[in-house]
Design an enzyme around this catalytic site. Structure first.
Site, short mmCIF file in Angstrom:
data_model
loop_
_atom_site.label_atom_id
_atom_site.label_comp_id
_atom_site.label_asym_id
_atom_site.label_seq_id
_atom_site.Cartn_x
_atom_site.Cartn_y
_atom_site.Cartn_z
CG PHE A 110 49.56 70.76 39.47
CD1 PHE A 110 50.18 69.99 38.52
CD2 PHE A 110 49.50 72.11 39.27
CE1 PHE A 110 50.72 70.55 37.38
CE2 PHE A 110 50.03 72.69 38.13
CZ PHE A 110 50.64 71.91 37.18
CG LEU A 205 53.75 73.73 40.40
CD1 LEU A 205 53.12 72.74 39.46
CD2 LEU A 205 53.10 75.09 40.24
CG ASN A 237 50.97 74.22 49.26
OD1 ASN A 237 50.37 73.18 49.10
ND2 ASN A 237 50.93 74.92 50.37
CB CYS A 238 50.10 71.79 43.91
SG CYS A 238 49.64 73.31 43.07
CB VAL A 239 51.63 69.88 49.47
CG1 VAL A 239 50.63 70.27 50.54
CG2 VAL A 239 52.54 68.76 49.97
#
Lengths: 424, 348
Positions: A110, A205, A237-239
């Site tokens: 992620f 996500l 968020n999962c940036v």
């Protein structure tokens, strides 16, 4: 709209029998703290403490949240998640200044990141300087990934709110007042500044929330900066770790801080336009046009535009820039660069000639080697799947060779840190 | 210990005359000569110009490879710690010779080398990514300043002290970005820059917009009936287990995988290793990124000729444009060689 941030400085963090702040020492009753997470779909939850300078690594980190709660005025911090959705940004808010809640779980794939509390990795993250209460958890069996992300997001926000609430009666060490008059009736001669706050909303996500609303579903909207200080914007968020805005970054948005600091001195701070970074072109066109129109309607002369993430949202960044500039609103952009490990590649995925004033938040691909730590909280092997790491990143002795993009906040595009890239 | 420096100049600065001597072959002189005398003064006791190698500009230009090797051999024999060439100002042939000498020294002797060129000297464009070039005036009238700047950079290179930006250290950028920590955070710098921009005061962007290599799409195929179509993706779909170890982000390579006798990409045999998106849906059904099932159906219907027997895959997230360009060139080369007429590119 007038907001007081009442800052109680946290110098130390320990576990103890009752949660409270006394003489700068924040004591946490771990059992009681975990009880506030009841009903959340996580298991094996435990709390750990990581202090600046200690030989500790936290990996993989999902979010970092500063403990805050309302002590006066309407609503509650993190509207849409904690309490109701009442408009925030007025009254008074307690800040446990120097403390942070860090959520850590095996969220593999992620795009999470790590925090080192000492050594060369510590220089790249602001959270090596905070006193961290670390929640380590695993998902309940069979929990779907989006629900997992939601559970972890909620757990972090609840813990942060719980800590502040338990200290609500302490006298603050200092109080800051944030107030902007209504737009109508301003007759300042100073240049009128608007802040264009791009939020990650690529989906899958990569989501951010405004009052609990997923921002990929919004049209760009005008908000008061005080709302951000009260947690109206929350990270879900999962940036990539390097340039994800954690909720802590949102609460302490440095552009808002700087525009407030200079408001009435050499600029007139109009407000904040929140916009998104959706993946499809039609959304990018709609949001950038709408953003430029809003900025024009409120009479902005100048816009500071900040990005979140890299690659796909580079297009949103430069579309915002071009459309603002064509309306006569001059821009400064803040972005990071993906220039390759050797720094020799072009760093943006899209560009426009109007982008003449850009602040660099650093090259995400630069390599760093971080030494083994005495204590590792979490799952060190996850570096293999974090953006910036690879299967050979974790060495047998526990040291890690990785791109700095795996470090939380290393190239934050709100301009939170002092890093930047230059030509050599 | 005193460091050893070898200096390269042309026939003119060696005092051997102008155009009439430009054909002369390389010559070695012990110690400093011409502008090297002033360089020696600037370097002081730290370093000694142990030799000067000079050569006629025409000889160098007309016998490039052999002269380059001969000059390098002469330089190497003195076992220097650093090589300085020029300054060559705006002289074209001399500038190229200095660039060639410095690049050879850097790459083959693995020691630092620097020269001084006028920024518009053609040698700058050719050599600036590989060597240290100090920007100097367009003619020898700027000799004094040029030698001062070159001497200062030489001293730093000899001590391994190059810490600052190209501008701060006094050389032309070698085209690489490096991270630095500044006194002010990015937000403070942004507002400061915005105020300067508003007031029309000079400001310096920290990142010049890159110039993109825009590729016009090829014309559409007139007839699909005989066409061979290939599948290429940046969504990281690879055979289970990732046999080529494609990185989850910042990919350094791509993979080529056989589709022979396959009708469908199953979740048991294929997976995505892309680190930039939630792979739940693609790992449920990899055809969502590599639409093999749909193409096989169209192939059977006779909508197009045939599906190319391999698909190419890499990971797009965080991957530098330089790598992407290389992947594209190599993949296109293989497709072209195998007679593929059209490609369906999918991302994520």
């Amino acid at each position: 709209m007038r907001l007081e941030l009442r800052r109680a400085v946290v110098e130390g963090l320990v576990f103890g029998p009752a949660t409270g702040l006394d003489g700068g020492l924040l004591t946490v009753d771990a059992d009681e703290a975990l009880r506030c997470l009841e009903g959340i779909s996580l298991t094996k939850m435990r709390l750990e403490i990581a202090r600046p300078g200690e030989s500790v690594r936290i990996i993989p980190v999902k979010d970092v949240i500063e403990p805050r709660c309302k002590v006066e005025g309407p609503g509650e911090v993190f509207p849409g998640f904690i309490g109701d959705v009442e408009t925030v940004g007025e009254g008074a808010t307690l800040v446990l200044d120097g403390a942070a809640v860090v959520t850590c779980a095996p969220v593999v794939g992620f795009q999470e990141g790590f925090i080192d509390m000492c050594g060369p990795g510590a220089d790249y993250t602001p959270f090596s300087k905070t006193k961290n209460l670390v929640l380590i958890a695993e998902p309940e069996e069979g929990l779907e990934k989006h629900a997992y992300e939601g559970a972890l997001r909620m757990a972090g926000l609840r813990l942060a709110h719980y800590l502040a609430k338990a200290c609500a009666s302490v006298a603050p060490d200092r109080t800051e007042t944030y107030e902007l008059p209504p737009l109508a009736g301003r007759n300042s001669d100073l240049p009128r500044f608007v802040y264009i706050y791009m939020l990650q909303s690529q989906g899958l996500l990569h989501d951010t929330y405004l009052y609990g609303v997923d921002v990929k579903k919004i049209l760009p909207t005008l908000i008061h900066p005080n709302e951000v200080l009260d947690g109206a914007v929350a990270s879900g968020n999962c940036v990539s770790a390097c340039d994800k805005n954690t909720t802590y970054h949102h609460l302490n948005n440095p552009v808002i801080a700087e525009l407030y600091r200079r408001h009435g001195v050499d600029l007139d701070f109009l407000g904040v336009i929140v916009t998104n970074e959706n993946v499809v072109l039609v959304d990018k066109k709609r949001s950038s046009s709408y953003t430029a129109k809003l900025a024009s309607m409120i009479g902005a002369d100048m816009a500071i535009v900040t990005e979140e993430g890299y690659g796909n949202p580079d297009t949103d960044l430069v579309m915002n820039c071009a459309k603002l500039e064509r309306r006569g609103i001059r821009t400064v952009l803040v972005t990071d660069e993906a220039a390759g490990a050797d720094g020799a590649s072009q760093g943006l995925a899209d560009a426009v000639s109007e982008a003449t004033a850009v602040v660099s938040a650093g090259n995400v691909n630069a390599i760093v080697v971080v030494p083994p730590m005495d204590r590792v909280l979490g799952w060190p092997e996850s570096i293999a799947t974090l953006s910036g790491g690879n299967e050979s990143s974790l060495r047998p002795d526990g040291s890690i060779e990785t791109e700095i993009q795996a470090i939380i906040g290393s190239t934050n595009e709100l301009g939170f840190s002092a890093i930047g890239s230059r030509w050599v | 210990m005193t460091k050893r420096v070898v200096h390269y100049v042309n026939q003119f600065f060696a005092g051997q005359g102008g155009e009439e001597s430009a054909h002369l072959e390389p010559v070695t002189v012990e110690g400093a000569l011409g502008p090297g005398l002033q360089l020696q003064t600037l370097l002081g006791d730290e370093a000694q110009v142990v030799a000067t190698v000079w050569c006629g500009d025409n000889h160098f230009a007309e016998n490039l490879e052999s002269t380059r090797r001969e000059v390098l051999r002469r330089i190497a024999s003195f076992e220097p710690d650093l090589v300085i060439a020029g300054p060559a100002f705006n002289a074209g042939r001399y500038g190229m010779a200095c660039g060639e000498v410095c690049r050879s020294v850097t790459e083959e002797l693995n020691i630092p080398a620097l020269t001084g060129l006028y920024p518009e000297n053609p040698g700058v464009e050719i050599y600036s990514r590989d060597i240290y070039i100090v920007p100097v005036a367009d003619s020898a009238r700027g000799m004094k300043v040029a030698l001062q700047t070159m001497g200062a950079l030489a001293a730093k290179l000899l001590n391994g002290e190059l810490q600052g930006t190209a501008e701060e250290e006094g050389y032309l950028s070698r085209g690489r970005r490096k991270n630095f920590f500044f006194a002010e955070n990015g937000a403070v710098r942004a507002v400061e820059m915005a105020l300067a921009k508003f007031h029309g005061q000079p400001f310096k962007t920290e990142f010049e917009m890159p110039v993109f290599d825009r590729v016009p799409p090829a014309p559409a195929l007139k007839d699909l009936k005989g066409a061979t179509i290939a599948l290429v993706n940046s969504g990281g779909v690879v055979p289970m287990g990732n046999p080529d170890r494609i990185e989850v982000s910042s990919a350094s390579h791509f993979g080529r995988y056989s589709l022979e006798s396959l009708e469908d990409l199953t979740a048991q045999a294929f997976e995505s290793v892309h680190g930039g998106y939630d792979r739940t849906y693609v790992n449920d059904d990899p055809d969502r990124v590599v639409p093999l099932d749909a193409l096989r159906a169209l192939e059977k219907e006779g909508v197009f000729g045939r599906l190319y027997e391999y698909y190419f895959s890499t990971v797009g997230t965080g991957t530098p444009v330089k790598n992407c360009s290389r992947f594209g060139t190599e993949i296109a080369g293989q497709l072209k060689a195998d007679g593929v007429d059209a490609v369906i590119l999918t991302s994520t």
